[in-house]
Write an enzyme that holds these catalytic residues in place. Structure first.
Site, short mmCIF file in Angstrom:
data_model
loop_
_atom_site.label_atom_id
_atom_site.label_comp_id
_atom_site.label_asym_id
_atom_site.label_seq_id
_atom_site.Cartn_x
_atom_site.Cartn_y
_atom_site.Cartn_z
N ILE A 60 0.83 -1.23 0.00
CA ILE A 60 0.00 0.00 0.00
C ILE A 60 0.85 1.26 0.00
CG2 ILE A 60 -0.27 0.32 2.53
CD1 ILE A 60 -3.31 0.72 1.91
N ASN B 275 -3.01 2.27 15.63
CA ASN B 275 -3.46 1.97 17.00
C ASN B 275 -3.90 3.29 17.62
OD1 ASN B 275 -1.21 3.31 18.41
ND2 ASN B 275 0.02 1.69 17.44
N GLY C 53 3.45 -3.85 11.37
CA GLY C 53 2.55 -4.10 10.24
C GLY C 53 2.48 -2.96 9.25
N VAL C 54 1.25 -2.71 8.78
CA VAL C 54 1.10 -1.67 7.74
C VAL C 54 1.37 -0.29 8.35
CG1 VAL C 54 -1.39 -1.30 8.03
CG2 VAL C 54 -0.36 -1.03 5.79
N ASP C 55 1.07 -0.13 9.64
CA ASP C 55 1.34 1.14 10.35
C ASP C 55 2.83 1.47 10.28
OD1 ASP C 55 0.48 2.21 13.79
OD2 ASP C 55 0.95 3.33 11.94
N SER D 2 -7.45 -4.66 10.76
CA SER D 2 -7.58 -5.58 11.90
C SER D 2 -7.23 -7.03 11.59
CB SER D 2 -9.01 -5.55 12.49
OG SER D 2 -9.19 -4.37 13.23
N VAL E 91 -2.14 -8.00 13.19
CA VAL E 91 -1.85 -8.04 14.64
C VAL E 91 -3.13 -8.13 15.47
CG1 VAL E 91 -0.99 -6.57 16.55
CG2 VAL E 91 0.32 -6.78 14.41
N TYR E 92 -4.20 -7.47 14.99
CA TYR E 92 -5.44 -7.44 15.80
C TYR E 92 -6.26 -8.71 15.68
CZ TYR E 92 -4.82 -2.60 17.36
OH TYR E 92 -4.37 -1.44 17.96
#
Ligand code: APR
Length: 361
Positions: free
Chosen positions: A10, A23, A31-33, A116, A119-120
């Protein structure tokens, strides 16, 4: 406007806005963050610090800085606790809030990761279903192009939603192999109009081609004449025959499509949105009776109109195409029509999982 599935990173997407699965602190993570913060540079974190965090299900917008995307929309997905703690509503809210922000900002293109689902811990197939349904509903009343960016093999997202499509594909391929014509003229039949006589290379009248295609498609030895092989088709002299032919020509794709939309009691808008086709392309088709759409667009309309297989073949033939069991994508379309799966987005999920071209524009 369309919802498209893409397999990509992305952070590399040149769209108006990418959505970050953040978060509540908005101060970065994994992750993507983590990928977005790394690609955007330190200015992104500096702006995030001014936002005062973000509640689950909500969304906040920042600039994109060093990213190719102009904006980043940060949203916080729910942590999965088994599905009985309002996770689905919160996840839907992430997509709606993000899309509302994008629309308010004048964005025309937006890319989402599967929020989500990392990790979520939200099960990927469920996360995918919620994302696709929520975005498709929003797009019924908004003109945006939305990309759902999938980072893993799509089979992880499909779950068992498509039954045993694989065995259908295997059987169809096997049958196509058995049916492969064995006479020396025959080649894979894809575009009846484009078949030239193997010996003279001249174009022949369509009704002869149709007859020839029957001959070639059939199990040749059984239907072939016992004495010498039939000449595939007699050449029609031009002049009066051509005139007759032109008079008998079928309606074009555009007229046939508009007629079917009326017959089904649909509006144009309902039809092209269901077909995952954008407004501009539909007006081109509508205004030009000779317009020839791509095969994937023609199929998308057949699904939107919920046509049967023979009706689909007829509509496709008006654009010069046919579904052939020599192509995996066509076999998947045949499977979906037979299984009553007409939702273009759902069919795209399946096509995407087999790396086949997607439907719609
Ligand atoms: N491009 C597209 N998708 C990606 C990328 C990428 N570069 N990297 C990861 N993904 C996918 C993952 O495969 C997953 O399907 O994004 C989806 C979301 O996964 P996460 O990034 O783990 O996000 P989420 O599950 O919502 O968890 C959020 O993780 O990174 C931390 O700070 C974040 O605490 C927050 C939590």
């Amino acid at each position: 406007m369309p919802l498209l599935l893409v397999r990509n990173d992305i952070t590399k997407m040149t769209v108006d806005a990418i959505v970050n699965a953040a978060n509540p602190s908005l101060l970065g993570g994994g992750g993507v963050d983590g990928a977005i913060h790394r690609a955007a540079g330190p200015e992104l974190l500096a702006e995030c610090r001014t936002l005062g965090g973000c509640r689950t299900g909500e969304a906040k917008l920042t600039k994109g800085y060093r990213l190719p995307a102009r904006y980043v929309i940060h949203t916080v997905g729910p942590v999965w606790h088994g599905g009985k703690f309002g996770e689905e509503q919160l996840l839907r809210s992430c997509y709606v809030r993000s899309l509302e922000l994008a629309a308010a900002q004048g964005c025309e293109t937006v890319a989402f990761p599967l929020i989500s689902s990392g990790v979520y811990g939200y099960p990927k197939a469920e996360a995918f279903r919620v994302a696709a349904e929520t975005v498709a509903r929003f797009l019924e009343n908004h003109e945006l192009t939305v990309y759902l960016v999938l980072f893993d093999r799509v089979s992880a997202y499909l779950g068992d939603r498509f039954g045993d499509v694989q065995s259908f594909i295997d059987d169809a391929y096997a049958e196509a192999e058995l049916k492969k014509p064995r006479n020396q003229y025959a080649s894979r039949i894809e575009e009846p109009r484009d078949i030239l006589a193997a010996d003279t290379g001249e174009l022949y009248a369509p009704e002869d081609l149709a007859e020839a295609c029957q001959y070639m498609a059939a199990d040749a030895p059984a239907s072939a004449p016992k004495e010498k092989p039939l000449p595939l088709f007699q050449k029609k002299e031009q002049g009066k025959d051509l005139e007759n032919l032109l008079r008998q020509m079928d309606k074009g794709f555009s007229d046939t499509l508009l007629q079917l939309i009326d017959q089904k009691g649909m509006t144009d808008v309902q039809c092209y949105k269901k077909a995952n086709v954008d407004r501009k392309l539909f007006s081109k088709i509508r205004s030009d009776p000779h317009y020839r759409p791509s095969k994937t667009t023609a199929i998308a309309f057949a699904l939107a109109l919920e046509l049967s297989l023979p009706e689909t073949q007829q509509l496709l033939s008006r654009a010069g195409f046919t579904l052939s069991r020599s192509y995996l994508s066509d076999i998947i379309i045949e499977y979906c029509i037979g299984a009553g799966i007409h939702d273009v987005l759902t069919v795209n999920e399946l096509l995407f999982s087999y790396d086949q071209p997607l439907l719609g524009s």
